[in-house]
Write a protein that holds these residues in place. Structure first.
Motif, short mmCIF file in Angstrom:
data_model
loop_
_atom_site.label_atom_id
_atom_site.label_comp_id
_atom_site.label_asym_id
_atom_site.label_seq_id
_atom_site.Cartn_x
_atom_site.Cartn_y
_atom_site.Cartn_z
N VAL A 1 47.65 34.65 47.05
CA VAL A 1 47.72 33.97 48.30
C VAL A 1 47.52 35.14 49.25
O VAL A 1 48.09 36.24 49.03
CB VAL A 1 49.02 33.25 48.48
CG1 VAL A 1 49.37 32.84 50.05
CG2 VAL A 1 49.45 32.20 47.45
N PHE A 2 46.96 35.00 50.47
CA PHE A 2 46.68 36.06 51.31
C PHE A 2 47.11 35.36 52.78
O PHE A 2 46.74 34.48 53.16
CB PHE A 2 45.12 36.43 51.47
CG PHE A 2 44.77 37.55 52.26
CD1 PHE A 2 44.71 38.78 52.05
CD2 PHE A 2 44.66 37.03 53.76
CE1 PHE A 2 44.40 40.01 52.91
CE2 PHE A 2 44.38 38.12 54.65
CZ PHE A 2 44.23 39.66 54.26
N ILE B 1 38.63 40.35 48.73
CA ILE B 1 39.65 40.11 47.50
C ILE B 1 39.43 38.54 47.18
O ILE B 1 39.74 38.28 45.96
CB ILE B 1 41.27 39.83 48.37
CG1 ILE B 1 41.48 41.45 48.80
CG2 ILE B 1 42.09 38.95 47.56
CD1 ILE B 1 42.91 41.32 49.69
N ILE B 2 39.01 37.65 47.82
CA ILE B 2 38.60 36.21 47.71
C ILE B 2 39.90 35.56 47.06
O ILE B 2 39.90 35.27 45.82
CB ILE B 2 37.42 36.01 46.65
CG1 ILE B 2 36.17 37.14 47.21
CG2 ILE B 2 36.96 34.41 46.44
CD1 ILE B 2 35.01 36.89 46.25
N PRO B 3 40.83 35.40 48.08
CA PRO B 3 42.04 34.94 47.41
C PRO B 3 42.03 33.39 47.09
O PRO B 3 41.04 32.70 47.66
CB PRO B 3 43.09 34.91 48.65
CG PRO B 3 42.27 34.97 49.90
CD PRO B 3 40.87 35.84 49.38
N ASP B 4 42.69 32.67 46.41
CA ASP B 4 42.81 31.36 46.08
C ASP B 4 43.16 30.53 47.34
O ASP B 4 42.88 29.56 47.41
CB ASP B 4 43.83 30.98 44.92
CG ASP B 4 43.10 31.81 43.68
OD1 ASP B 4 42.38 31.47 43.20
OD2 ASP B 4 43.91 32.78 43.29
N PHE C 1 43.57 48.92 46.02
CA PHE C 1 44.43 47.94 45.69
C PHE C 1 43.50 47.12 44.49
O PHE C 1 44.07 46.34 43.53
CB PHE C 1 44.38 46.72 46.81
CG PHE C 1 44.94 45.40 46.46
CD1 PHE C 1 46.34 45.29 45.76
CD2 PHE C 1 44.25 44.37 46.85
CE1 PHE C 1 46.71 43.95 45.41
CE2 PHE C 1 44.70 42.96 46.40
CZ PHE C 1 45.77 43.02 45.83
N LEU C 2 42.13 47.36 44.44
CA LEU C 2 41.37 46.78 43.42
C LEU C 2 41.83 46.75 42.13
O LEU C 2 41.96 45.73 41.32
CB LEU C 2 39.92 47.44 43.38
CG LEU C 2 39.02 46.54 42.67
CD1 LEU C 2 38.69 45.00 42.88
CD2 LEU C 2 37.54 47.34 42.70
#
Length: 156
Positions: free
Chosen positions: A24-25, A105-108, A9-10
């Protein structure tokens, strides 16, 4: 739209981040998709412009839900999720929680159901430490996968 792990996915994630997309996760087993899932996915997607769904792999579902689960294998569950227009990516994870995937991922925005306190939501610390936020959704009452399975079993 379907990725077997974070490394696959990266490249997509990097492109989204370079475009300043709001990521968003949310996550779950999504064993038998029902209208409660559809509602929470749509509301999750509204918090940004890219929705990533972390999907528990089969062994992870067994650990969480017990014998006989998942009803549908990970590939089938991923295909169903990927068919939704609001879902931009489905990323599978093997662990019991998506904490490691969230840290990668470090989602927002991290989204889960209101049945969890913020402190109980895997990955909340990572998201908050990086300036993101955690949102909790009210679930659609009267529907759950476990309830559906029990209703089906009682049809016999």
């Amino acid at each position: 739209k379907i990725y077997s792990d974070f490394n696959e996915f990266l490249p997509v994630l990097s492109e989204w981040q370079s475009n300043d997309d709001v990521i968003v996760f949310t996550n779950g087993c999504f064993d038998i998709i029902h209208h409660g899932h559809v509602d929470s996915l749509a509301r999750s997607a509204a918090f940004g412009n890219r929705l990533v769904v972390g999907l528990n792999a089969d062994e992870s579902v067994r650990l969480l839900k017990g014998k006989g689960r998942p009803v549908l294998d990970a590939e089938s569950r991923a295909k169903i999720l990927a068919a939704f227009e609001v879902v931009d990516a489905v990323v599978m994870f093997e662990e019991e929680t998506p904490a490691r995937l969230i840290a990668q991922i470090i989602p927002d925005v991290l989204v889960k159901g209101r049945e969890y306190s913020i402190e109980e939501i895997a990955g909340h610390e990572t998201v908050l430490e990086h300036g993101g936020r955690v949102e909790r959704l009210d679930l659609v009452s009267g529907i759950s996968t476990s309830e559906l399975i029990n209703r089906i079993k009682n049809l016999e």
